[in-house]
Motif scaffolding. Sequence first.
Motif, PDB file in Angstrom:
ATOM      1  N   MET A   1       0.848  -1.178   0.000  1.00  0.00           N
ATOM      2  CA  MET A   1       0.000   0.000   0.000  1.00  0.00           C
ATOM      3  C   MET A   1       0.890   1.236   0.000  1.00  0.00           C
ATOM      4  O   MET A   1       1.881   1.292   0.703  1.00  0.00           O
ATOM      5  N   GLU A   2       0.520   2.235  -0.780  1.00  0.00           N
ATOM      6  CA  GLU A   2       1.298   3.466  -0.841  1.00  0.00           C
ATOM      7  C   GLU A   2       1.304   4.166   0.511  1.00  0.00           C
ATOM      8  O   GLU A   2       0.339   4.100   1.261  1.00  0.00           O
ATOM      9  N   GLU A   3       2.402   4.860   0.775  1.00  0.00           N
ATOM     10  CA  GLU A   3       2.558   5.592   2.041  1.00  0.00           C
ATOM     11  C   GLU A   3       1.373   6.518   2.305  1.00  0.00           C
ATOM     12  O   GLU A   3       0.822   6.545   3.389  1.00  0.00           O
ATOM     13  N   HIS A   4       0.976   7.279   1.305  1.00  0.00           N
ATOM     14  CA  HIS A   4      -0.102   8.257   1.505  1.00  0.00           C
ATOM     15  C   HIS A   4      -1.430   7.553   1.823  1.00  0.00           C
ATOM     16  O   HIS A   4      -2.228   8.034   2.608  1.00  0.00           O
ATOM     17  N   LYS A   5      -1.675   6.384   1.232  1.00  0.00           N
ATOM     18  CA  LYS A   5      -2.895   5.636   1.534  1.00  0.00           C
ATOM     19  C   LYS A   5      -2.853   5.072   2.950  1.00  0.00           C
ATOM     20  O   LYS A   5      -3.873   5.029   3.633  1.00  0.00           O
ATOM     21  N   ILE A   6      -1.679   4.651   3.379  1.00  0.00           N
ATOM     22  CA  ILE A   6      -1.512   4.150   4.745  1.00  0.00           C
ATOM     23  C   ILE A   6      -1.802   5.265   5.747  1.00  0.00           C
ATOM     24  O   ILE A   6      -2.520   5.075   6.725  1.00  0.00           O
ATOM     25  N   VAL A   7      -1.247   6.434   5.477  1.00  0.00           N
ATOM     26  CA  VAL A   7      -1.465   7.578   6.368  1.00  0.00           C
ATOM     27  C   VAL A   7      -2.947   7.924   6.421  1.00  0.00           C
ATOM     28  O   VAL A   7      -3.501   8.146   7.511  1.00  0.00           O
ATOM     29  N   GLN A   8      -3.617   7.967   5.281  1.00  0.00           N
ATOM     30  CA  GLN A   8      -5.049   8.285   5.258  1.00  0.00           C
ATOM     31  C   GLN A   8      -5.856   7.247   6.023  1.00  0.00           C
ATOM     32  O   GLN A   8      -6.769   7.594   6.780  1.00  0.00           O
ATOM     33  N   ARG A   9      -5.516   5.977   5.853  1.00  0.00           N
ATOM     34  CA  ARG A   9      -6.201   4.915   6.585  1.00  0.00           C
ATOM     35  C   ARG A   9      -5.972   5.071   8.079  1.00  0.00           C
ATOM     36  O   ARG A   9      -6.894   4.977   8.889  1.00  0.00           O
ATOM     37  N   ASN A  10      -4.721   5.336   8.471  1.00  0.00           N
ATOM     38  CA  ASN A  10      -4.399   5.493   9.890  1.00  0.00           C
ATOM     39  C   ASN A  10      -5.105   6.693  10.507  1.00  0.00           C
ATOM     40  O   ASN A  10      -5.586   6.624  11.639  1.00  0.00           O
ATOM     41  N   LEU A  11      -5.174   7.800   9.777  1.00  0.00           N
ATOM     42  CA  LEU A  11      -5.887   8.974  10.286  1.00  0.00           C
ATOM     43  C   LEU A  11      -7.370   8.688  10.444  1.00  0.00           C
ATOM     44  O   LEU A  11      -8.006   9.130  11.413  1.00  0.00           O
ATOM     45  N   ALA A  12      -7.943   7.927   9.520  1.00  0.00           N
ATOM     46  CA  ALA A  12      -9.355   7.540   9.638  1.00  0.00           C
ATOM     47  C   ALA A  12      -9.553   6.648  10.864  1.00  0.00           C
ATOM     48  O   ALA A  12     -10.530   6.807  11.601  1.00  0.00           O
ATOM     49  N   LEU A  13      -8.623   5.737  11.097  1.00  0.00           N
ATOM     50  CA  LEU A  13      -8.712   4.887  12.291  1.00  0.00           C
ATOM     51  C   LEU A  13      -8.587   5.720  13.566  1.00  0.00           C
ATOM     52  O   LEU A  13      -9.295   5.474  14.545  1.00  0.00           O
ATOM     53  N   GLN A  14      -7.695   6.701  13.561  1.00  0.00           N
ATOM     54  CA  GLN A  14      -7.552   7.566  14.734  1.00  0.00           C
ATOM     55  C   GLN A  14      -8.856   8.319  15.009  1.00  0.00           C
ATOM     56  O   GLN A  14      -9.264   8.449  16.164  1.00  0.00           O
ATOM     57  N   ARG A  15      -9.510   8.795  13.957  1.00  0.00           N
ATOM     58  CA  ARG A  15     -10.794   9.484  14.155  1.00  0.00           C
ATOM     59  C   ARG A  15     -11.806   8.537  14.794  1.00  0.00           C
ATOM     60  O   ARG A  15     -12.558   8.933  15.676  1.00  0.00           O
ATOM     61  N   GLU A  16     -11.807   7.302  14.326  1.00  0.00           N
ATOM     62  CA  GLU A  16     -12.742   6.308  14.863  1.00  0.00           C
ATOM     63  C   GLU A  16     -12.402   5.958  16.314  1.00  0.00           C
ATOM     64  O   GLU A  16     -13.282   5.906  17.165  1.00  0.00           O
ATOM     65  N   TRP A  17     -11.126   5.727  16.604  1.00  0.00           N
ATOM     66  CA  TRP A  17     -10.717   5.261  17.928  1.00  0.00           C
ATOM     67  C   TRP A  17     -10.625   6.377  18.962  1.00  0.00           C
ATOM     68  O   TRP A  17     -10.940   6.178  20.123  1.00  0.00           O
ATOM     69  N   TYR A  18     -10.123   7.550  18.534  1.00  0.00           N
ATOM     70  CA  TYR A  18      -9.810   8.622  19.483  1.00  0.00           C
ATOM     71  C   TYR A  18     -10.683   9.864  19.309  1.00  0.00           C
ATOM     72  O   TYR A  18     -10.517  10.827  20.034  1.00  0.00           O
ATOM     73  N   GLY A  19     -11.564   9.871  18.338  1.00  0.00           N
ATOM     74  CA  GLY A  19     -12.441  11.016  18.127  1.00  0.00           C
ATOM     75  C   GLY A  19     -11.902  12.048  17.161  1.00  0.00           C
ATOM     76  O   GLY A  19     -12.659  12.855  16.628  1.00  0.00           O
ATOM     77  N   GLU A  20     -10.624  12.049  16.946  1.00  0.00           N
ATOM     78  CA  GLU A  20      -9.973  12.972  16.012  1.00  0.00           C
ATOM     79  C   GLU A  20      -8.539  12.496  15.811  1.00  0.00           C
ATOM     80  O   GLU A  20      -8.048  11.667  16.578  1.00  0.00           O
ATOM     81  N   PRO A  21      -7.842  13.015  14.801  1.00  0.00           N
ATOM     82  CA  PRO A  21      -6.444  12.613  14.617  1.00  0.00           C
ATOM     83  C   PRO A  21      -5.615  12.987  15.849  1.00  0.00           C
ATOM     84  O   PRO A  21      -5.790  14.066  16.435  1.00  0.00           O
ATOM     85  N   LEU A  22      -4.726  12.092  16.232  1.00  0.00           N
ATOM     86  CA  LEU A  22      -3.898  12.340  17.414  1.00  0.00           C
ATOM     87  C   LEU A  22      -2.987  13.542  17.231  1.00  0.00           C
ATOM     88  O   LEU A  22      -2.655  14.216  18.202  1.00  0.00           O
ATOM     89  N   GLY A  23      -2.598  13.824  16.001  1.00  0.00           N
ATOM     90  CA  GLY A  23      -1.764  14.999  15.753  1.00  0.00           C
ATOM     91  C   GLY A  23      -2.443  16.272  16.230  1.00  0.00           C
ATOM     92  O   GLY A  23      -1.796  17.152  16.811  1.00  0.00           O
ATOM     93  N   ASP A  24      -3.754  16.379  16.022  1.00  0.00           N
ATOM     94  CA  ASP A  24      -4.492  17.565  16.467  1.00  0.00           C
ATOM     95  C   ASP A  24      -4.483  17.665  17.988  1.00  0.00           C
ATOM     96  O   ASP A  24      -4.271  18.738  18.559  1.00  0.00           O
ATOM     97  N   ARG A  25      -4.709  16.530  18.643  1.00  0.00           N
ATOM     98  CA  ARG A  25      -4.737  16.533  20.109  1.00  0.00           C
ATOM     99  C   ARG A  25      -3.372  16.881  20.689  1.00  0.00           C
ATOM    100  O   ARG A  25      -3.263  17.673  21.625  1.00  0.00           O
ATOM    101  N   VAL A  26      -2.336  16.298  20.117  1.00  0.00           N
ATOM    102  CA  VAL A  26      -0.981  16.543  20.623  1.00  0.00           C
ATOM    103  C   VAL A  26      -0.571  17.995  20.384  1.00  0.00           C
ATOM    104  O   VAL A  26      -0.004  18.636  21.272  1.00  0.00           O
ATOM    105  N   ARG A  27      -0.881  18.526  19.205  1.00  0.00           N
ATOM    106  CA  ARG A  27      -0.523  19.928  18.928  1.00  0.00           C
ATOM    107  C   ARG A  27      -1.199  20.879  19.916  1.00  0.00           C
ATOM    108  O   ARG A  27      -0.583  21.849  20.370  1.00  0.00           O
ATOM    109  N   ARG A  28      -2.446  20.611  20.280  1.00  0.00           N
ATOM    110  CA  ARG A  28      -3.115  21.462  21.271  1.00  0.00           C
ATOM    111  C   ARG A  28      -2.388  21.412  22.606  1.00  0.00           C
ATOM    112  O   ARG A  28      -2.259  22.432  23.293  1.00  0.00           O
TER     113      ARG A  28
END
Length: 160
Positions: A1-28
């Motif tokens: 799987m292409e890197e960009h597709k992996i990242v998109q899949r992982n971000l979608a999983l983060q939204r499902e598991w954590y409510g939003e991408p973890l990058g947003d939470r950590v940056r706050r």
Amino acid sequence: MEEHKIVQRNLALQREWYGEPLGDRVRRLVVAFNVSQAHLAEVLGISAPMLSQVMSGRRAKIGNPAVLARMIMLERKVLTPEVASGDPAALRRALDDVRDAKPTVSHESLPVNDGHAERAAIGFLRGIAGTTELMEAAALLAENEFGTLAELLRRAARAT
């Protein structure tokens, strides 16, 4: 799987598991506590490269539940008046408290659903409708395949 597709899949999983991408939470948290990403990683108990991978979506999840618990502890501390004021001493104390914490993670201590919302909903429902009305509404919802809502109404009807 292409890197960009992996990242998109992982971000979608983060939204499902954590409510939003973890990058947003950590940056706050980085902004709220005025610390570097590396310093925040140390406080959370995760390596800086691992935190970077989770933030960018190259990894989907935080594998250590204690790290996630510390992150939630920090998010809650941001809401306290002394931390929200930006007082440097309060920020330092909050970071030290979380760094030194040894959170126990179990089904009972997970903050995802601690029952407060359900108790509040039941209390609200009891305040606007009686037992008979709640049971009749539950029956109507159950007939239309809204079982979860029907069960909440039944619990509210049984609450005293």
